[in-house]
Design a protein around this motif. Sequence first.
Motif, PDB file in Angstrom:
ATOM      1  N   THR A 186      -5.294  -0.280 -11.576  1.00 27.58           N
ATOM      2  CA  THR A 186      -4.359  -1.401 -11.727  1.00 27.58           C
ATOM      3  C   THR A 186      -3.264  -1.361 -10.669  1.00 27.58           C
ATOM      4  O   THR A 186      -2.647  -2.386 -10.375  1.00 27.58           O
ATOM      5  CB  THR A 186      -3.704  -1.376 -13.125  1.00 27.58           C
ATOM      6  N   ARG A 187      -2.987  -0.174 -10.123  1.00 28.90           N
ATOM      7  CA  ARG A 187      -2.050  -0.038  -8.996  1.00 28.90           C
ATOM      8  C   ARG A 187      -2.881   0.176  -7.732  1.00 28.90           C
ATOM      9  O   ARG A 187      -3.372   1.275  -7.466  1.00 28.90           O
ATOM     10  CB  ARG A 187      -1.086   1.135  -9.201  1.00 28.90           C
ATOM     11  N   ILE A 188      -3.029  -0.897  -6.963  1.00 32.70           N
ATOM     12  CA  ILE A 188      -3.887  -0.868  -5.779  1.00 32.70           C
ATOM     13  C   ILE A 188      -3.062  -1.261  -4.555  1.00 32.70           C
ATOM     14  O   ILE A 188      -2.356  -2.284  -4.563  1.00 32.70           O
ATOM     15  CB  ILE A 188      -5.090  -1.826  -5.923  1.00 32.70           C
ATOM     16  N   GLY A 189      -3.142  -0.453  -3.523  1.00 28.45           N
ATOM     17  CA  GLY A 189      -2.409  -0.724  -2.291  1.00 28.45           C
ATOM     18  C   GLY A 189      -3.253  -1.480  -1.285  1.00 28.45           C
ATOM     19  O   GLY A 189      -4.482  -1.491  -1.352  1.00 28.45           O
ATOM     20  N   LEU A 190      -2.576  -2.118  -0.339  1.00 27.31           N
ATOM     21  CA  LEU A 190      -3.239  -2.928   0.685  1.00 27.31           C
ATOM     22  C   LEU A 190      -2.714  -2.557   2.066  1.00 27.31           C
ATOM     23  O   LEU A 190      -1.511  -2.648   2.325  1.00 27.31           O
ATOM     24  CB  LEU A 190      -2.985  -4.419   0.437  1.00 27.31           C
ATOM     25  N   VAL A 191      -3.619  -2.131   2.955  1.00 24.54           N
ATOM     26  CA  VAL A 191      -3.293  -1.982   4.374  1.00 24.54           C
ATOM     27  C   VAL A 191      -3.846  -3.210   5.078  1.00 24.54           C
ATOM     28  O   VAL A 191      -5.057  -3.363   5.241  1.00 24.54           O
ATOM     29  CB  VAL A 191      -3.890  -0.698   4.968  1.00 24.54           C
ATOM     30  N   GLN A 192      -2.952  -4.107   5.468  1.00 23.20           N
ATOM     31  CA  GLN A 192      -3.349  -5.376   6.078  1.00 23.20           C
ATOM     32  C   GLN A 192      -3.719  -5.190   7.541  1.00 23.20           C
ATOM     33  O   GLN A 192      -3.317  -4.232   8.189  1.00 23.20           O
ATOM     34  CB  GLN A 192      -2.201  -6.389   5.993  1.00 23.20           C
ATOM     35  N   GLY A 193      -4.443  -6.172   8.071  1.00 26.77           N
ATOM     36  CA  GLY A 193      -4.706  -6.220   9.500  1.00 26.77           C
ATOM     37  C   GLY A 193      -3.546  -6.866  10.241  1.00 26.77           C
ATOM     38  O   GLY A 193      -2.560  -7.288   9.643  1.00 26.77           O
ATOM     39  N   PRO A 194      -3.667  -6.971  11.571  1.00 27.58           N
ATOM     40  CA  PRO A 194      -2.542  -7.432  12.396  1.00 27.58           C
ATOM     41  C   PRO A 194      -2.285  -8.923  12.316  1.00 27.58           C
ATOM     42  O   PRO A 194      -3.178  -9.722  12.007  1.00 27.58           O
ATOM     43  CB  PRO A 194      -2.981  -7.043  13.816  1.00 27.58           C
ATOM     44  N   ASP A 195      -1.044  -9.305  12.620  1.00 24.37           N
ATOM     45  CA  ASP A 195      -0.683 -10.713  12.717  1.00 24.37           C
ATOM     46  C   ASP A 195      -1.531 -11.375  13.802  1.00 24.37           C
ATOM     47  O   ASP A 195      -1.892 -10.763  14.804  1.00 24.37           O
ATOM     48  CB  ASP A 195       0.796 -10.870  13.079  1.00 24.37           C
ATOM     49  N   ASP A 219       2.801  -4.547  -6.064  1.00 24.41           N
ATOM     50  CA  ASP A 219       4.084  -3.959  -5.697  1.00 24.41           C
ATOM     51  C   ASP A 219       4.284  -4.088  -4.187  1.00 24.41           C
ATOM     52  O   ASP A 219       3.427  -3.644  -3.415  1.00 24.41           O
ATOM     53  CB  ASP A 219       4.081  -2.476  -6.103  1.00 24.41           C
ATOM     54  N   PRO A 220       5.375  -4.704  -3.731  1.00 26.14           N
ATOM     55  CA  PRO A 220       5.612  -4.833  -2.280  1.00 26.14           C
ATOM     56  C   PRO A 220       5.581  -3.486  -1.560  1.00 26.14           C
ATOM     57  O   PRO A 220       5.226  -3.433  -0.371  1.00 26.14           O
ATOM     58  CB  PRO A 220       7.005  -5.473  -2.206  1.00 26.14           C
ATOM     59  N   ALA A 221       5.938  -2.416  -2.271  1.00 30.93           N
ATOM     60  CA  ALA A 221       5.915  -1.090  -1.649  1.00 30.93           C
ATOM     61  C   ALA A 221       4.506  -0.591  -1.418  1.00 30.93           C
ATOM     62  O   ALA A 221       4.295   0.407  -0.724  1.00 30.93           O
ATOM     63  CB  ALA A 221       6.687  -0.098  -2.523  1.00 30.93           C
ATOM     64  N   HIS A 222       3.536  -1.274  -2.004  1.00 31.61           N
ATOM     65  CA  HIS A 222       2.128  -0.880  -1.848  1.00 31.61           C
ATOM     66  C   HIS A 222       1.405  -1.693  -0.781  1.00 31.61           C
ATOM     67  O   HIS A 222       0.183  -1.640  -0.681  1.00 31.61           O
ATOM     68  CB  HIS A 222       1.393  -1.027  -3.184  1.00 31.61           C
ATOM     69  N   VAL A 223       2.167  -2.453   0.023  1.00 29.26           N
ATOM     70  CA  VAL A 223       1.587  -3.261   1.094  1.00 29.26           C
ATOM     71  C   VAL A 223       2.186  -2.830   2.425  1.00 29.26           C
ATOM     72  O   VAL A 223       3.407  -2.729   2.558  1.00 29.26           O
ATOM     73  CB  VAL A 223       1.851  -4.765   0.877  1.00 29.26           C
ATOM     74  N   ALA A 224       1.335  -2.559   3.402  1.00 33.46           N
ATOM     75  CA  ALA A 224       1.798  -2.204   4.745  1.00 33.46           C
ATOM     76  C   ALA A 224       0.821  -2.772   5.751  1.00 33.46           C
ATOM     77  O   ALA A 224      -0.335  -3.052   5.440  1.00 33.46           O
ATOM     78  CB  ALA A 224       1.930  -0.692   4.898  1.00 33.46           C
ATOM     79  N   LYS A 225       1.279  -2.927   6.979  1.00 30.11           N
ATOM     80  CA  LYS A 225       0.478  -3.589   8.006  1.00 30.11           C
ATOM     81  C   LYS A 225       0.002  -2.595   9.045  1.00 30.11           C
ATOM     82  O   LYS A 225       0.736  -1.690   9.464  1.00 30.11           O
ATOM     83  CB  LYS A 225       1.307  -4.678   8.677  1.00 30.11           C
ATOM     84  N   GLY A 226      -1.259  -2.763   9.454  1.00 29.55           N
ATOM     85  CA  GLY A 226      -1.811  -1.969  10.538  1.00 29.55           C
ATOM     86  C   GLY A 226      -2.324  -2.871  11.640  1.00 29.55           C
ATOM     87  O   GLY A 226      -2.174  -4.093  11.587  1.00 29.55           O
TER      88      GLY A 226
END
Length: 342
Positions: A186-195, A219-226
Amino acid sequence: MARNSEAKPTINDVARIAGVSKKTVSRVINRSPMLNQATREKIESVIADIGYVPNPQARALALRRNFLIGLIHDNPNAQMVLNFQEGVLEGLAGTEFALVVRPVDRHAPDLFDSIRSFIEQQRLYGVLILPPLSENDELGALVREQGCRYVRMGSARLDDAEHLVESNDREAVRAAVEHLIGLGHTRIGLVQGPDGFRSARERAQGFRDAMGVHGLALDPAHVAKGNYTFDTGKAAAGAILDSPHPPTAIFASNDEMAAGVLVAARERGIDVPERLSIMGFDDTAIAAHIWPPLTTVRWPIVAMARAAARKLVRPETASEEQSLFLSDLIVRASTVAPAAKR
């Protein structure tokens, strides 16, 4: 005078035997779509029967093009570019065409002038355009103005079927994240791709769609960009894993970044998959070679590239080539139920 039996068959011989004009034979040789199938098959049969081999230099002069296919890209994922090249070469196998690869900087102020010069100087027969460049409609217009064939690759519908190969990234990621939810995460993080990458937006939206359908807050803290690279995936995962309440699973928008997530977890003493499940996208070689092997979405990039090449070099059958390619979830050992569910 008797004809020399050793003389090579000519285009005039083909025209005479087939009962058509030399121009009609030329259209078949140059794969013009301006012929009916019966005429095409008749001429191709004569060509095969008498062993006529077109002169490539003469064909190039007639077409005012070389038998070169240009691959234009600005993509940080080297493995993706290599896989696409593999598919293109498969599609060109058995033809007279060769591949020329041209990396560019999509932010360069002279980008369009550089691509225009590339097409003109190489006298390209056609170009294949990878994302995110392929998402630029003005670039597609530039290529058309040059009288050059083109096919764009995308993660969504960018063009008509003749000029496009596309994948269903949003739907594929949604199904993949629902697999994690089905395991109990239920707590799942996301590493996004580039803009600037449509694929990054489509995959992130698929992730959010799955979370929303199941009523799970992100959770916004569980999202980051790569940036689709190992190092940026590792850095993004570090930020997520160092948050006050880290997730029990992370989806990374490609396998390179997912490998970075794995290393970031190990540096923090987090066991994978016992304490953290990891999922990627692409199913490149790295996914099966790291430990634990990576659950990922298999992106059919080689098949897409093969079809794209065939659309270019066989315009008479371009409409028959597949345009939409569906991705599949490949479940491996990097994803299990969270500890609380086991």
